[in-house]
Design a protein around this motif. Structure first.
Motif, PDB file in Angstrom:
ATOM      1  N   ARG A 140       0.854  -0.900  -0.006  1.00 36.85           N
ATOM      2  CA  ARG A 140       0.070   0.003  -0.018  1.00 36.85           C
ATOM      3  C   ARG A 140       0.877   1.173  -0.042  1.00 36.85           C
ATOM      4  NH1 ARG A 140      -4.989  -0.492  -1.929  1.00 36.85           N
ATOM      5  NH2 ARG A 140      -5.516  -2.568  -1.256  1.00 36.85           N
ATOM      6  N   SER A 141       1.829   1.333   0.847  1.00 38.85           N
ATOM      7  CA  SER A 141       2.570   2.686   1.082  1.00 38.85           C
ATOM      8  C   SER A 141       3.791   2.635   0.767  1.00 38.85           C
ATOM      9  CB  SER A 141       2.380   2.897   2.649  1.00 38.85           C
ATOM     10  OG  SER A 141       0.919   3.017   3.089  1.00 38.85           O
ATOM     11  N   ALA A 167       9.346   2.640   2.619  1.00 37.93           N
ATOM     12  CA  ALA A 167       9.984   3.766   3.249  1.00 37.93           C
ATOM     13  C   ALA A 167       9.031   4.368   4.337  1.00 37.93           C
ATOM     14  CB  ALA A 167      10.428   4.929   2.555  1.00 37.93           C
ATOM     15  N   ARG A 168       7.719   4.498   3.782  1.00 31.05           N
ATOM     16  CA  ARG A 168       6.605   5.094   4.593  1.00 31.05           C
ATOM     17  C   ARG A 168       5.781   3.961   5.532  1.00 31.05           C
ATOM     18  NH1 ARG A 168       2.358   7.357   1.505  1.00 31.05           N
ATOM     19  NH2 ARG A 168       3.300   6.586  -0.334  1.00 31.05           N
ATOM     20  N   ARG A 185      -8.208   0.597  -4.955  1.00 37.21           N
ATOM     21  CA  ARG A 185      -6.824   1.336  -5.023  1.00 37.21           C
ATOM     22  C   ARG A 185      -5.446   0.517  -5.381  1.00 37.21           C
ATOM     23  NH1 ARG A 185      -6.794   6.443  -0.992  1.00 37.21           N
ATOM     24  NH2 ARG A 185      -8.770   7.299  -1.820  1.00 37.21           N
ATOM     25  N   SER A 243      -2.312  -0.844  -6.726  1.00 37.26           N
ATOM     26  CA  SER A 243      -0.896   0.062  -6.655  1.00 37.26           C
ATOM     27  C   SER A 243       0.103  -0.519  -7.608  1.00 37.26           C
ATOM     28  CB  SER A 243      -0.622   0.024  -5.286  1.00 37.26           C
ATOM     29  OG  SER A 243      -1.709   0.586  -4.689  1.00 37.26           O
ATOM     30  N   THR A 277       7.801  -4.440  -8.728  1.00 36.98           N
ATOM     31  CA  THR A 277       8.209  -3.295  -9.505  1.00 36.98           C
ATOM     32  C   THR A 277       8.458  -2.121  -8.444  1.00 36.98           C
ATOM     33  OG1 THR A 277       7.227  -4.226 -11.566  1.00 36.98           O
ATOM     34  CG2 THR A 277       7.928  -1.868 -11.570  1.00 36.98           C
ATOM     35  N   ARG A 278       7.582  -1.983  -7.953  1.00 37.06           N
ATOM     36  CA  ARG A 278       7.342  -0.882  -6.909  1.00 37.06           C
ATOM     37  C   ARG A 278       8.503  -1.275  -5.888  1.00 37.06           C
ATOM     38  NH1 ARG A 278       2.246   0.198  -3.823  1.00 37.06           N
ATOM     39  NH2 ARG A 278       3.403   1.831  -2.934  1.00 37.06           N
ATOM     40  N   VAL A 297      11.789   0.114  -7.827  1.00 34.08           N
ATOM     41  CA  VAL A 297      11.596   1.543  -8.038  1.00 34.08           C
ATOM     42  C   VAL A 297      11.834   2.271  -6.742  1.00 34.08           C
ATOM     43  CG1 VAL A 297      10.254   3.563  -8.493  1.00 34.08           C
ATOM     44  CG2 VAL A 297      10.028   1.477  -9.988  1.00 34.08           C
ATOM     45  N   GLU A 298      11.526   1.812  -5.526  1.00 33.01           N
ATOM     46  CA  GLU A 298      11.681   2.639  -4.403  1.00 33.01           C
ATOM     47  C   GLU A 298      13.245   2.589  -3.856  1.00 33.01           C
ATOM     48  OE1 GLU A 298       9.753   3.132  -0.151  1.00 33.01           O
ATOM     49  OE2 GLU A 298       9.063   1.351  -1.262  1.00 33.01           O
ATOM     50  N   LEU A 299      13.993   1.487  -4.265  1.00 34.82           N
ATOM     51  CA  LEU A 299      15.269   1.261  -3.915  1.00 34.82           C
ATOM     52  C   LEU A 299      16.101   1.317  -4.932  1.00 34.82           C
ATOM     53  CD1 LEU A 299      14.631  -2.235  -2.151  1.00 34.82           C
ATOM     54  CD2 LEU A 299      15.020   0.107  -1.097  1.00 34.82           C
ATOM     55  N   ALA A 315      10.204   9.867   0.038  1.00 31.77           N
ATOM     56  CA  ALA A 315       9.865   9.585   1.515  1.00 31.77           C
ATOM     57  C   ALA A 315      11.392   9.482   2.247  1.00 31.77           C
ATOM     58  CB  ALA A 315       9.128   8.154   1.577  1.00 31.77           C
ATOM     59  N   ARG A 316      12.425   8.949   1.448  1.00 29.24           N
ATOM     60  CA  ARG A 316      13.822   8.949   2.297  1.00 29.24           C
ATOM     61  C   ARG A 316      14.569  10.123   1.979  1.00 29.24           C
ATOM     62  NH1 ARG A 316      16.917   4.878  -0.075  1.00 29.24           N
ATOM     63  NH2 ARG A 316      15.748   4.264  -1.512  1.00 29.24           N
ATOM     64  N   VAL A 322       4.768   6.176  -8.517  1.00 25.82           N
ATOM     65  CA  VAL A 322       4.999   4.573  -7.835  1.00 25.82           C
ATOM     66  C   VAL A 322       5.076   4.960  -6.501  1.00 25.82           C
ATOM     67  CG1 VAL A 322       6.345   2.717  -7.677  1.00 25.82           C
ATOM     68  CG2 VAL A 322       5.836   3.513 -10.129  1.00 25.82           C
ATOM     69  N   ALA A 331       1.688   5.838  -4.938  1.00 24.48           N
ATOM     70  CA  ALA A 331       0.646   4.851  -5.379  1.00 24.48           C
ATOM     71  C   ALA A 331      -0.612   4.727  -4.648  1.00 24.48           C
ATOM     72  CB  ALA A 331       1.234   3.599  -5.615  1.00 24.48           C
ATOM     73  N   ASP A 332      -0.438   4.757  -3.256  1.00 20.43           N
ATOM     74  CA  ASP A 332      -1.608   4.875  -2.505  1.00 20.43           C
ATOM     75  C   ASP A 332      -2.356   6.138  -2.289  1.00 20.43           C
ATOM     76  OD1 ASP A 332       0.760   5.521  -1.046  1.00 20.43           O
ATOM     77  OD2 ASP A 332      -0.177   5.025   0.794  1.00 20.43           O
ATOM     78  N   LEU A 359      15.674  -0.708 -15.477  1.00 20.35           N
ATOM     79  CA  LEU A 359      15.949  -0.643 -13.604  1.00 20.35           C
ATOM     80  C   LEU A 359      16.226  -1.799 -13.047  1.00 20.35           C
ATOM     81  CD1 LEU A 359      16.469   1.950 -11.784  1.00 20.35           C
ATOM     82  CD2 LEU A 359      13.888   1.782 -11.380  1.00 20.35           C
ATOM     83  N   ILE A 360      15.160  -2.701 -13.205  1.00 22.49           N
ATOM     84  CA  ILE A 360      15.131  -3.909 -12.515  1.00 22.49           C
ATOM     85  C   ILE A 360      16.401  -5.018 -12.687  1.00 22.49           C
ATOM     86  CG2 ILE A 360      13.974  -6.194 -12.420  1.00 22.49           C
ATOM     87  CD1 ILE A 360      11.276  -4.568 -12.680  1.00 22.49           C
TER      88      ILE A 360
END
Lengths: 203, 203
Positions: A22-23, A26-27, A101, A103, A108-109, A112-114, B26-27, B112, B115-116, B168-169
């Protein structure tokens, strides 16, 4: 007793999975995971020492879910060329429609986040799962007598990842239909020489 | 004096852009942005009241950068069908190769990460920029006499977003080459009826 512990552990992993999906990683915090699981933070920490340990367990859960989803897709999938592509994208659209919702792809998310941490252990696990999906598609397309199954599987992967991202950006499921249509047009160019069962046959 | 303030503001926005692009929203924290800009946190807060205010300014910067990049791509782009697709993906590959630890499309990553939160104001701005790229591609393809330029532009968008995510992946630029190849095969099916300038002409 061990069984009870296993159930609590599973409850924590499922809450963490839900929260990460969901979030984002990191969040998400351990308080939120504990609340979602209906447990105290202390209990969560008695099973997992850190958010990173939880992430490792969640990744294992993700990879199992992805494998289960592919088996499920395969069980309902026709074996002919167009039928399998329609079924693949149709089931993707079904997942999107059935999920409030929605997401995007969790794996993949996570990548992308890392994005700035190519050496993060989670990246290798996500990469492995995506590579496994491409191999699985290659096998399906080979069985459907596509001439260059690996190249076609890559085309389908490109369109699938693009469709998920653009679906998320625009909230418009038409991107999944467009991807399915493009995939069929690309794969239909890959008819085996001398194959009379596809392409020219009227149906 | 106003000019000096404008320069400091710009320095903060560029540091925030770099930090958001590298590590995600977020980071990133204001301390890190201040350090990157070589300013005190107090100075940063005298220009922007919060990280969210900074994000709004960065998004404006992103959208301008994206528009500048499209103009730059267009200036070097041949106007024929295959030439423009090769040039588009070739310039994407050039950007990836020229950027250490390339981290994907900043606007896609932002969506991304949020996303939520479909109602977040940043989402609408990112969506607008992606829609503008699709319109720009439609115009290029229309000028190259592609029969269904909007449908082809959507195919190119799907392949581009998919290529950036899979690059990226897997860290493998072959996904961009595969996307360019697929785009050319799809668009070559969209030849105008009666158009003798493309397709059948030997060259």
């Amino acid at each position: 007793m061990r069984r009870k512990q296993e159930q609590v552990r599973q409850r924590i992993v499922e809450a963490a999975y839900e929260s990460f999906w969901r979030s984002g990683f990191a969040r998400t915090n351990v308080d939120g995971i504990a609340a979602l699981a209906g447990l105290t933070k202390r209990t969560v920490y008695s099973y997992f020492r850190s958010k990173d340990d939880l992430l490792a367990a969640v990744l294992h859960h993700y990879v199992q879910l992805a494998a289960t989803r592919l088996r499920h897709i395969q069980d309902r999938m026709p074996t002919d060329r167009d039928g399998l592509i329609d079924s693949f994208f149709g089931q993707l659209a079904g997942w999107v429609r059935a999920t409030p919702r929605w997401s995007g792809s969790g794996l993949t998310r996570l990548v992308v986040e890392l994005a700035d941490l190519p050496g993060h252990p989670a990246r290798a696990i996500a990469q492995g799962a995506k590579a496994a999906t491409e191999v699985w598609l290659t096998e399906r397309l080979r069985k459907a007598r596509v001439a260059r199954p690996a190249a076609s599987a890559r085309d389908v992967m490109l369109l699938t990842e693009g469709a998920m991202v653009l679906m998320l950006i625009h909230g418009d499921i038409a991107y999944i239909d467009a991807a399915a249509d493009a995939a069929k047009r690309l794969v239909s160019q890959e008819v085996l020489v001398g194959d009379v069962s596809s392409g020219s046959k009227a149906d």
